[in-house]
Design a protein around this motif. Structure first.
Motif, PDB file in Angstrom:
ATOM      1  N   GLU A 122       0.831  -1.204   0.000  1.00 55.48           N
ATOM      2  CA  GLU A 122       0.000   0.000   0.000  1.00 55.48           C
ATOM      3  C   GLU A 122       0.864   1.251   0.000  1.00 55.48           C
ATOM      4  N   ARG A 123       2.056   1.120   0.558  1.00 54.18           N
ATOM      5  CA  ARG A 123       3.028   2.202   0.482  1.00 54.18           C
ATOM      6  C   ARG A 123       4.422   1.588   0.427  1.00 54.18           C
ATOM      7  N   LEU A 124       5.339   2.343  -0.134  1.00 53.60           N
ATOM      8  CA  LEU A 124       6.719   1.885  -0.255  1.00 53.60           C
ATOM      9  C   LEU A 124       7.593   2.568   0.778  1.00 53.60           C
ATOM     10  N   ASP A 125       8.650   1.877   1.164  1.00 52.49           N
ATOM     11  CA  ASP A 125       9.582   2.485   2.105  1.00 52.49           C
ATOM     12  C   ASP A 125      10.468   3.512   1.422  1.00 52.49           C
ATOM     13  N   LEU A 126      10.868   3.229   0.180  1.00 52.19           N
ATOM     14  CA  LEU A 126      11.781   4.142  -0.516  1.00 52.19           C
ATOM     15  C   LEU A 126      11.526   4.103  -2.010  1.00 52.19           C
ATOM     16  N   LYS A 181       5.069  11.266  -0.616  1.00 51.38           N
ATOM     17  CA  LYS A 181       5.539  11.169   0.769  1.00 51.38           C
ATOM     18  C   LYS A 181       4.592  11.911   1.704  1.00 51.38           C
ATOM     19  N   GLU A 182       4.153  13.065   1.287  1.00 52.03           N
ATOM     20  CA  GLU A 182       3.218  13.837   2.102  1.00 52.03           C
ATOM     21  C   GLU A 182       1.902  13.081   2.292  1.00 52.03           C
ATOM     22  N   GLU A 183       1.490  12.355   1.261  1.00 52.28           N
ATOM     23  CA  GLU A 183       0.244  11.587   1.321  1.00 52.28           C
ATOM     24  C   GLU A 183       0.404  10.252   2.041  1.00 52.28           C
ATOM     25  N   GLY A 184       1.638   9.880   2.395  1.00 59.36           N
ATOM     26  CA  GLY A 184       1.870   8.621   3.077  1.00 59.36           C
ATOM     27  C   GLY A 184       1.988   7.425   2.148  1.00 59.36           C
ATOM     28  N   ARG A 185       2.179   7.664   0.853  1.00 58.86           N
ATOM     29  CA  ARG A 185       2.306   6.556  -0.089  1.00 58.86           C
ATOM     30  C   ARG A 185       3.741   6.044  -0.173  1.00 58.86           C
TER      31      ARG A 185
END
Length: 310
Positions: A142-146, A166-170
């Motif tokens: 759902e989201r990536l670390d990097l 990044k701001e959206e938490g993705r």
């Protein structure tokens, strides 16, 4: 000539052992004890720590769906996670590697123990968005670390997108990556001009140009460093394999040239994690051993560089 540093706390070590026990299959399930605790380094942007040895997926993870093709790679990932590693780096340019990585991590139920990194390498905002969405799908995340802008391709277009994600938490962190010395001037310019979380760059005992400006600049700018190609180029590891280990190998706890080369890389104070690629569980275990125990101090590092066998 050696020094212990960046070791795990007792709580972190026990957490790694429990993680190993929960993986199922592989070294933990077969009764093999985890290696000594991996050294860890902080990500300057957050203070979160990462183990100094990870896994690259170029070539080795570009395989089909058959059990015979996937079984050794499952064991590689099991070994990495079971012995305290976290970082797996992939890319849309690595053929089927993202999908294979996503399938294996999901199959092991290990997403929360894995630091997944990938790249964007295309031109144009919409193409970049499509490629990154596809990476999320393939990696089953759902989201990536990097997320890294590879080879700086259209970086001025992609960097605002990464910041928005990044701001959206993705994604949690953003950065750039390259693997050739000819691009170092451009990499340096971006590092100086932009606020980044990560730099991925080539660095090895026989490829030390990054020491001159990029590694010191990353440390100065508070940028974590992933090292690709830590075994160097031109068949260095194959060439060294026929030569006896140097006298300092025992002091460092090294049983192979691969471990020596990795210890040189991760002992640099600016390096956060090295990501050697492998599809061999035994090589994965040996790579992880290089992230434990004594590390070369500066005097030994200079000696290692000066006496690299021809």
């Amino acid at each position: 000539m050696t020094t212990e540093r960046d070791g795990l706390t007792r709580q972190e070590f026990l957490g790694g052992v429990l993680a190993a026990a929960s993986l199922g299959g592989g070294a933990a399930a077969q009764g093999t004890q985890p290696v000594a605790a991996l050294h860890r380094r902080p990500i300057p942007a957050s203070g979160e720590t990462l183990p100094v040895i990870g896994l690259g997926t170029w070539r080795g993870f570009d395989v089909g769906e058959t059990p015979a093709a996937r079984a050794p790679l499952r064991e590689v990932v099991t070994t990495l996670l079971g012995q305290g590693g976290q970082v797996i780096d992939s890319s849309p340019m690595y053929g089927r590697a993202e999908g294979v990585t996503g399938d294996l991590v999901a199959g092991l139920g290990a997403r929360d123990r894995t630091f997944l990194a990938t790249k964007v390498w295309t031109s144009g905002r919409e193409a970049g968005l499509a490629q990154m969405r596809r990476s999320l799908q393939l990696l089953r995340a759902e989201r990536l670390d990097l997320m890294q802008i590879h080879n700086l391709l259209d970086w001025r277009t992609h960097l605002p997108t990464l910041r928005a994600w990044k701001e959206e938490g993705r994604l949690r962190y953003l950065g750039i990556s390259h693997y050739t010395e000819s691009a170092y001037d451009a990499v340096e310019a971006v590092l100086r001009a932009e606020r980044l979380d990560f730099l991925q760059i080539n660095y090895a005992l026989d490829d030390r140009a990054a020491e001159e400006r990029l590694l010191p600049l990353a440390a100065e700018r508070g940028v974590a460093v992933l090292v690709n190609r830590p075994f160097g180029g031109g068949g260095l590891l194959r060439r060294l394999g026929a030569k006896p280990l140097p006298d300092y190998a025992a002091d460092l706890g090294c049983a192979s040239w691969a471990e020596i080369l990795l210890k040189f890389v991760v002992s640099h104070p600016a390096v956060t994690c090295a990501i050697p690629g492998t599809a061999d569980p035994g090589h994965m275990a040996a790579n992880l051993r290089a992230g434990t125990g004594p590390m070369p101090d500066e005097a030994l590092r200079r000696r290692m560089a000066a006496t690299l066998p021809a």
